[in-house]
Design a protein around this motif. Structure first.
Motif, PDB file in Angstrom:
ATOM      1  N   THR A 121       5.870  -9.293  -1.890  1.00 44.03           N
ATOM      2  CA  THR A 121       6.133 -10.124  -3.068  1.00 44.03           C
ATOM      3  C   THR A 121       5.612  -9.403  -4.306  1.00 44.03           C
ATOM      4  O   THR A 121       4.828  -8.452  -4.212  1.00 44.03           O
ATOM      5  CB  THR A 121       5.422 -11.484  -2.950  1.00 44.03           C
ATOM      6  OG1 THR A 121       4.005 -11.252  -2.953  1.00 44.03           O
ATOM      7  CG2 THR A 121       5.840 -12.234  -1.682  1.00 44.03           C
ATOM      8  N   VAL A 122       6.038  -9.867  -5.461  1.00 45.66           N
ATOM      9  CA  VAL A 122       5.506  -9.335  -6.715  1.00 45.66           C
ATOM     10  C   VAL A 122       3.986  -9.507  -6.712  1.00 45.66           C
ATOM     11  O   VAL A 122       3.251  -8.601  -7.117  1.00 45.66           O
ATOM     12  CB  VAL A 122       6.146 -10.027  -7.934  1.00 45.66           C
ATOM     13  CG1 VAL A 122       5.449  -9.635  -9.216  1.00 45.66           C
ATOM     14  CG2 VAL A 122       7.633  -9.715  -8.014  1.00 45.66           C
ATOM     15  N   HIS A 123       3.526 -10.645  -6.226  1.00 44.21           N
ATOM     16  CA  HIS A 123       2.090 -10.899  -6.145  1.00 44.21           C
ATOM     17  C   HIS A 123       1.391  -9.849  -5.274  1.00 44.21           C
ATOM     18  O   HIS A 123       0.301  -9.380  -5.614  1.00 44.21           O
ATOM     19  CB  HIS A 123       1.831 -12.315  -5.628  1.00 44.21           C
ATOM     20  CG  HIS A 123       0.395 -12.690  -5.575  1.00 44.21           C
ATOM     21  ND1 HIS A 123      -0.381 -12.844  -6.697  1.00 44.21           N
ATOM     22  CD2 HIS A 123      -0.420 -12.901  -4.514  1.00 44.21           C
ATOM     23  CE1 HIS A 123      -1.608 -13.150  -6.341  1.00 44.21           C
ATOM     24  NE2 HIS A 123      -1.667 -13.194  -5.022  1.00 44.21           N
ATOM     25  N   ARG A 154      -1.464  -7.467  -6.694  1.00 48.93           N
ATOM     26  CA  ARG A 154      -2.779  -7.495  -6.046  1.00 48.93           C
ATOM     27  C   ARG A 154      -3.222  -6.094  -5.632  1.00 48.93           C
ATOM     28  O   ARG A 154      -4.385  -5.733  -5.820  1.00 48.93           O
ATOM     29  CB  ARG A 154      -2.746  -8.443  -4.845  1.00 48.93           C
ATOM     30  CG  ARG A 154      -4.112  -8.805  -4.337  1.00 48.93           C
ATOM     31  CD  ARG A 154      -4.111  -9.914  -3.305  1.00 48.93           C
ATOM     32  NE  ARG A 154      -3.132  -9.703  -2.257  1.00 48.93           N
ATOM     33  CZ  ARG A 154      -2.197 -10.596  -1.917  1.00 48.93           C
ATOM     34  NH1 ARG A 154      -2.130 -11.755  -2.532  1.00 48.93           N
ATOM     35  NH2 ARG A 154      -1.350 -10.352  -0.946  1.00 48.93           N
ATOM     36  N   ILE A 155      -2.306  -5.266  -5.128  1.00 51.31           N
ATOM     37  CA  ILE A 155      -2.686  -3.914  -4.718  1.00 51.31           C
ATOM     38  C   ILE A 155      -3.084  -3.086  -5.939  1.00 51.31           C
ATOM     39  O   ILE A 155      -3.991  -2.264  -5.874  1.00 51.31           O
ATOM     40  CB  ILE A 155      -1.584  -3.214  -3.880  1.00 51.31           C
ATOM     41  CG1 ILE A 155      -2.165  -2.030  -3.095  1.00 51.31           C
ATOM     42  CG2 ILE A 155      -0.438  -2.712  -4.710  1.00 51.31           C
ATOM     43  CD1 ILE A 155      -2.746  -2.383  -1.788  1.00 51.31           C
ATOM     44  N   LEU A 156      -2.444  -3.327  -7.074  1.00 50.54           N
ATOM     45  CA  LEU A 156      -2.818  -2.614  -8.298  1.00 50.54           C
ATOM     46  C   LEU A 156      -4.199  -3.046  -8.778  1.00 50.54           C
ATOM     47  O   LEU A 156      -4.988  -2.220  -9.234  1.00 50.54           O
ATOM     48  CB  LEU A 156      -1.782  -2.841  -9.399  1.00 50.54           C
ATOM     49  CG  LEU A 156      -0.388  -2.275  -9.141  1.00 50.54           C
ATOM     50  CD1 LEU A 156       0.538  -2.589 -10.305  1.00 50.54           C
ATOM     51  CD2 LEU A 156      -0.430  -0.786  -8.850  1.00 50.54           C
ATOM     52  N   LEU A 157      -4.495  -4.335  -8.655  1.00 56.17           N
ATOM     53  CA  LEU A 157      -5.816  -4.834  -9.061  1.00 56.17           C
ATOM     54  C   LEU A 157      -6.926  -4.303  -8.158  1.00 56.17           C
ATOM     55  O   LEU A 157      -8.033  -4.032  -8.612  1.00 56.17           O
ATOM     56  CB  LEU A 157      -5.833  -6.366  -9.052  1.00 56.17           C
ATOM     57  CG  LEU A 157      -5.023  -7.041 -10.156  1.00 56.17           C
ATOM     58  CD1 LEU A 157      -4.958  -8.551  -9.928  1.00 56.17           C
ATOM     59  CD2 LEU A 157      -5.608  -6.718 -11.515  1.00 56.17           C
ATOM     60  N   ARG A 158      -6.618  -4.130  -6.883  1.00 52.69           N
ATOM     61  CA  ARG A 158      -7.627  -3.636  -5.935  1.00 52.69           C
ATOM     62  C   ARG A 158      -7.878  -2.137  -6.057  1.00 52.69           C
ATOM     63  O   ARG A 158      -8.891  -1.645  -5.569  1.00 52.69           O
ATOM     64  CB  ARG A 158      -7.218  -3.961  -4.500  1.00 52.69           C
ATOM     65  CG  ARG A 158      -7.574  -5.377  -4.107  1.00 52.69           C
ATOM     66  CD  ARG A 158      -7.377  -5.565  -2.651  1.00 52.69           C
ATOM     67  NE  ARG A 158      -5.930  -5.542  -2.427  1.00 52.69           N
ATOM     68  CZ  ARG A 158      -5.321  -5.851  -1.298  1.00 52.69           C
ATOM     69  NH1 ARG A 158      -6.032  -6.152  -0.249  1.00 52.69           N
ATOM     70  NH2 ARG A 158      -4.033  -5.842  -1.186  1.00 52.69           N
ATOM     71  N   ARG A 218       0.841  -1.209   0.000  1.00 56.97           N
ATOM     72  CA  ARG A 218       0.000   0.000   0.000  1.00 56.97           C
ATOM     73  C   ARG A 218       0.875   1.258   0.000  1.00 56.97           C
ATOM     74  O   ARG A 218       0.566   2.246  -0.662  1.00 56.97           O
ATOM     75  CB  ARG A 218      -0.948  -0.007   1.199  1.00 56.97           C
ATOM     76  CG  ARG A 218      -1.805   1.243   1.301  1.00 56.97           C
ATOM     77  CD  ARG A 218      -2.677   1.394   0.071  1.00 56.97           C
ATOM     78  NE  ARG A 218      -3.096   2.763  -0.130  1.00 56.97           N
ATOM     79  CZ  ARG A 218      -4.313   3.105  -0.507  1.00 56.97           C
ATOM     80  NH1 ARG A 218      -5.240   2.180  -0.714  1.00 56.97           N
ATOM     81  NH2 ARG A 218      -4.617   4.368  -0.671  1.00 56.97           N
ATOM     82  N   THR A 219       1.949   1.232   0.735  1.00 55.61           N
ATOM     83  CA  THR A 219       2.862   2.376   0.754  1.00 55.61           C
ATOM     84  C   THR A 219       3.427   2.617  -0.633  1.00 55.61           C
ATOM     85  O   THR A 219       3.513   3.757  -1.095  1.00 55.61           O
ATOM     86  CB  THR A 219       3.994   2.145   1.774  1.00 55.61           C
ATOM     87  OG1 THR A 219       3.399   1.956   3.072  1.00 55.61           O
ATOM     88  CG2 THR A 219       4.960   3.309   1.808  1.00 55.61           C
TER      89      THR A 219
END
Length: 184
Positions: A37-39, A43-47, A6-7
């Motif tokens: 992790t890369v994941h 995931r933060i970009l998808l959210r 998130r940061t």
């Protein structure tokens, strides 16, 4: 308090450049002291598909790698790629003629036998480190590698350093545009 992922997302809205975001991503996902992790970053970009700077974050994540050991190595790698030179390999393992481990280098162009080593200040003030670096450099030369050593002064003028890398014979051949066919 926010998560590392998130940061990283929030950095895009604070004026960070794509290069800054690659540096931050590399630091988060590094194999040494992994914070995310890369994941996690994907995931933060998808959210947050509408987040400010989302395109820049996606581009930065495309360039992020887990094998970068310092922000200076990351910045040098990003600038090399942007200059149109071949993509260097981070944490490249050099082996001798009998396939024995010699060293892990900062950045390398293995197909062209060119190595880039960033020498931070500790390399100058620690006698053992300096002796180790000299022996390592000499070993690279014995094995037929071109090794460019980059310190703070060279890093301060990255444009000149990129020109030096581009002018290295093996690298220059690799990045040169194909010559035009002879005219009839």
């Amino acid at each position: 308090m926010t998560s590392p992922a998130r940061t990283w997302l929030d950095l895009a809205s604070s004026g960070c450049t794509e290069e800054d975001l690659v540096v931050a991503a590399d630091r988060l996902i590094t194999r040494r002291h992994t914070l995310a992790t890369v994941h996690d970053l994907e995931r933060i970009l998808l959210r947050h598909p509408g987040a400010r700077g989302i395109r820049t974050l996606r581009a930065a994540l495309e360039e992020a790698i887990e094998t970068s050991d310092s922000s200076r190595e990351t910045r040098l790698r990003v600038r090399i790629i942007r200059a149109g030179l071949p993509r260097p390999v981070a944490a490249f393992v050099v082996r001798d003629e009998q396939d024995r481990f010699v060293a892990t280098t900062d950045l390398a162009f293995p197909d062209h036998r060119v190595l880039l080593e960033y020498e931070g200040g500790q390399h100058l003030i620690d006698r053992r480190q300096w002796a180790h670096d000299l022996a390592r450099f000499n070993r690279f030369q014995q094995l037929g590698w071109i090794c460019l050593r980059i310190g703070a002064d060279q890093f301060a003028d990255l444009d000149a350093t990129i020109r030096l890398i581009a002018a290295t014979p093996a690298t220059a051949r690799a990045s040169a545009p194909p010559s035009a066919p002879p005219s009839a």
